[in-house]
Design a protein around this motif. Structure first.
Motif, PDB file in Angstrom:
ATOM      1  N   ALA A   4       0.860  -1.190   0.000  1.00  0.00           N
ATOM      2  CA  ALA A   4       0.000   0.000   0.000  1.00  0.00           C
ATOM      3  C   ALA A   4       0.894   1.237   0.000  1.00  0.00           C
ATOM      4  O   ALA A   4       2.082   1.164   0.328  1.00  0.00           O
ATOM      5  N   TYR A   5       0.285   2.357  -0.355  1.00  0.00           N
ATOM      6  CA  TYR A   5       1.051   3.608  -0.435  1.00  0.00           C
ATOM      7  C   TYR A   5       0.286   4.715   0.280  1.00  0.00           C
ATOM      8  O   TYR A   5      -0.905   4.924   0.042  1.00  0.00           O
ATOM      9  N   SER A   6       0.989   5.403   1.168  1.00  0.00           N
ATOM     10  CA  SER A   6       0.441   6.602   1.796  1.00  0.00           C
ATOM     11  C   SER A   6       1.190   7.799   1.240  1.00  0.00           C
ATOM     12  O   SER A   6       2.181   7.651   0.523  1.00  0.00           O
ATOM     13  N   ALA A   7       0.730   8.984   1.572  1.00  0.00           N
ATOM     14  CA  ALA A   7       1.360  10.201   1.063  1.00  0.00           C
ATOM     15  C   ALA A   7       1.571  11.182   2.213  1.00  0.00           C
ATOM     16  O   ALA A   7       0.926  12.228   2.293  1.00  0.00           O
ATOM     17  N   PRO A   8       2.506  10.873   3.124  1.00  0.00           N
ATOM     18  CA  PRO A   8       2.654  11.691   4.328  1.00  0.00           C
ATOM     19  C   PRO A   8       3.387  13.005   4.123  1.00  0.00           C
ATOM     20  O   PRO A   8       3.177  13.948   4.861  1.00  0.00           O
ATOM     21  N   LEU A   9       4.273  13.097   3.126  1.00  0.00           N
ATOM     22  CA  LEU A   9       5.136  14.268   2.989  1.00  0.00           C
ATOM     23  C   LEU A   9       5.025  14.853   1.597  1.00  0.00           C
ATOM     24  O   LEU A   9       5.459  14.233   0.617  1.00  0.00           O
ATOM     25  N   ASP A  10       4.416  16.049   1.497  1.00  0.00           N
ATOM     26  CA  ASP A  10       4.306  16.746   0.212  1.00  0.00           C
ATOM     27  C   ASP A  10       3.705  15.862  -0.872  1.00  0.00           C
ATOM     28  O   ASP A  10       4.088  15.945  -2.048  1.00  0.00           O
ATOM     29  N   ALA A  11       2.780  14.979  -0.479  1.00  0.00           N
ATOM     30  CA  ALA A  11       2.065  14.090  -1.397  1.00  0.00           C
ATOM     31  C   ALA A  11       2.970  13.050  -2.043  1.00  0.00           C
ATOM     32  O   ALA A  11       2.548  12.358  -2.975  1.00  0.00           O
ATOM     33  N   ILE A  12       4.238  12.933  -1.578  1.00  0.00           N
ATOM     34  CA  ILE A  12       5.131  11.907  -2.100  1.00  0.00           C
ATOM     35  C   ILE A  12       4.688  10.546  -1.562  1.00  0.00           C
ATOM     36  O   ILE A  12       4.477  10.375  -0.363  1.00  0.00           O
ATOM     37  N   PRO A  64      -5.056   2.673   7.208  1.00  0.00           N
ATOM     38  CA  PRO A  64      -6.165   3.602   6.914  1.00  0.00           C
ATOM     39  C   PRO A  64      -5.714   4.901   6.253  1.00  0.00           C
ATOM     40  O   PRO A  64      -6.530   5.566   5.598  1.00  0.00           O
ATOM     41  N   ASP A  65      -4.428   5.258   6.434  1.00  0.00           N
ATOM     42  CA  ASP A  65      -3.967   6.501   5.815  1.00  0.00           C
ATOM     43  C   ASP A  65      -3.438   6.287   4.401  1.00  0.00           C
ATOM     44  O   ASP A  65      -2.983   7.223   3.754  1.00  0.00           O
ATOM     45  N   ALA A  66      -3.493   5.041   3.898  1.00  0.00           N
ATOM     46  CA  ALA A  66      -3.004   4.751   2.551  1.00  0.00           C
ATOM     47  C   ALA A  66      -3.949   5.338   1.508  1.00  0.00           C
ATOM     48  O   ALA A  66      -5.165   5.451   1.722  1.00  0.00           O
ATOM     49  N   VAL A  67      -3.385   5.717   0.376  1.00  0.00           N
ATOM     50  CA  VAL A  67      -4.186   6.314  -0.701  1.00  0.00           C
ATOM     51  C   VAL A  67      -4.404   5.338  -1.851  1.00  0.00           C
ATOM     52  O   VAL A  67      -5.241   5.583  -2.723  1.00  0.00           O
ATOM     53  N   GLN A  68      -3.640   4.231  -1.864  1.00  0.00           N
ATOM     54  CA  GLN A  68      -3.850   3.218  -2.888  1.00  0.00           C
ATOM     55  C   GLN A  68      -3.191   1.914  -2.433  1.00  0.00           C
ATOM     56  O   GLN A  68      -2.318   1.913  -1.572  1.00  0.00           O
ATOM     57  N   LYS A  69      -3.669   0.805  -2.991  1.00  0.00           N
ATOM     58  CA  LYS A  69      -3.057  -0.488  -2.715  1.00  0.00           C
ATOM     59  C   LYS A  69      -2.876  -1.233  -4.036  1.00  0.00           C
ATOM     60  O   LYS A  69      -3.459  -0.862  -5.068  1.00  0.00           O
ATOM     61  N   VAL A  70      -2.056  -2.287  -3.985  1.00  0.00           N
ATOM     62  CA  VAL A  70      -1.724  -3.047  -5.184  1.00  0.00           C
ATOM     63  C   VAL A  70      -2.310  -4.443  -5.059  1.00  0.00           C
ATOM     64  O   VAL A  70      -2.160  -5.110  -4.024  1.00  0.00           O
ATOM     65  N   ALA A  71      -2.980  -4.880  -6.103  1.00  0.00           N
ATOM     66  CA  ALA A  71      -3.555  -6.223  -6.138  1.00  0.00           C
ATOM     67  C   ALA A  71      -3.174  -6.885  -7.457  1.00  0.00           C
ATOM     68  O   ALA A  71      -2.683  -6.228  -8.392  1.00  0.00           O
TER      69      ALA A  71
END
Length: 306
Positions: free
Chosen positions: A118-126, A142-149
């Motif tokens: 999964a990917y979150s975006a904690p710093l400057d949307a990186i 829960p703070d992730a913006v996308q996951k990989v399947a």
């Protein structure tokens, strides 16, 4: 209006000026219609896809266009900070798979499993990668913006990029789906501590993040507006060419009375020695006629000079 349409316009001074105005109007109408056709050649694709639930996928064409990529083992996650990897606000049209003018599809997935990335975006949307273990019942943070399947379509492995709160059921038909080029960082991170090492996946990923494609919403509405305005403008210009009484020149004259009567009076007064010209305006005893490339305006001369 019916009376004006049936009126046969007498040729004279105003008629000659109006014909010049009509030719200029026709020039602009043809130019704008040409620009409209040029715009439609590129923006028309958005009109076909922006609000459809998807077209039936011809998977044979998809596999002819796609390549197979092998996931190689990696020791660390992709440096998303160095390359400024963010969740894109939209997909570029040249990044998505297209079957003619279709880029949104209805896709039946044969199998589905999450890869625990999964990917979150904690710093400057990186984007920053994190792992979880779906086999133990874990879910994406829960703070992730996308996951990989991983899904299979026609027995071929396809990476799916998804919102964290959604899952798929084998045999489910997915709507609104796009296929976009598999991002480099996704293919790289699948090789870190994952079961995907050595697996062959399609070079297109199944895009389920509901990202719009370029400016498809704006272009959808612009196509509708332009398809009304420009063809109607061309049609009106052609009508003015055939029936000059529909031109604004004559419609303005109609406000003062019967068109042919006023035009005949102007023809007579133009010949009078008292008529004179200042700039683009001609002054007669009763009228002022202003002429430019685009319009001929007749007004009453309330300051007649004798």
């Amino acid at each position: 209006m019916k009376k004006i349409l049936k009126l046969k316009i007498n040729r004279g001074y105003i008629y000659g000026l109006t014909r010049k105005n009509v030719f200029m109007l026709l020039f602009w109408a043809l130019l704008l219609f040409g620009l409209y056709c040029w715009y439609m050649s590129s923006a028309g694709v958005y009109f076909l896809n922006a609000f459809t639930s998807g077209y039936t996928l011809d998977s044979g064409r998809l596999w002819d266009d796609a390549k197979l990529l092998e996931i190689t083992e990696q020791t660390e996650y992709f440096n998303t900070g160095e390359y400024g990897v963010t969740l894109p606000p939209m997909l570029r049209l040249d990044e998505v798979y297209r079957d003619g003018n279709k880029y949104r599809f209805k896709v039946e997935v044969e199998s589905y499993r999450e890869l625990g990335i999964a990917y979150s975006a904690p710093l400057d949307a990186i984007l920053a990668a994190s792992r979880y273990d779906p086999a133990r019942g874990d879910v994406a943070p829960p703070d992730a913006v996308q996951k990989v399947a991983m899904v299979t379509i026609d027995g071929k492995n396809v990476v799916a990029l998804m919102p964290v709160g959604e899952t798929l059921t084998p045999g489910e038909t997915v709507l609104y789906a796009c296929f976009s080029e598999l991002p480099l960082y996704i293919g790289h991170d699948m090789g870190v501590d994952g079961e995907a090492v050595g697996m062959e996946v399609a070079s297109y990923c199944l895009e389920l993040r509901y990202l719009k494609v370029d400016d498809e919403i704006t272009d959808f509405f612009l196509v509708i507006v332009f398809s009304i305005i420009f063809p109607l403008f061309l049609l009106y210009t052609v009508l003015c060419f055939v029936k000059p009484q529909l031109h604004p020149n004559y419609l303005r004259i109609h406000k003062f009375g019967e068109i042919n009567k006023i035009c005949a009076e102007i023809d007579e007064e133009i010949k009078d020695n008292g008529a004179y010209k200042e700039g683009r305006s001609v002054y007669t005893k009763q009228y002022i006629i202003y002429h430019s490339l685009h319009a001929t305006k007749v007004t009453m001369n309330h300051k007649a000079r004798n």
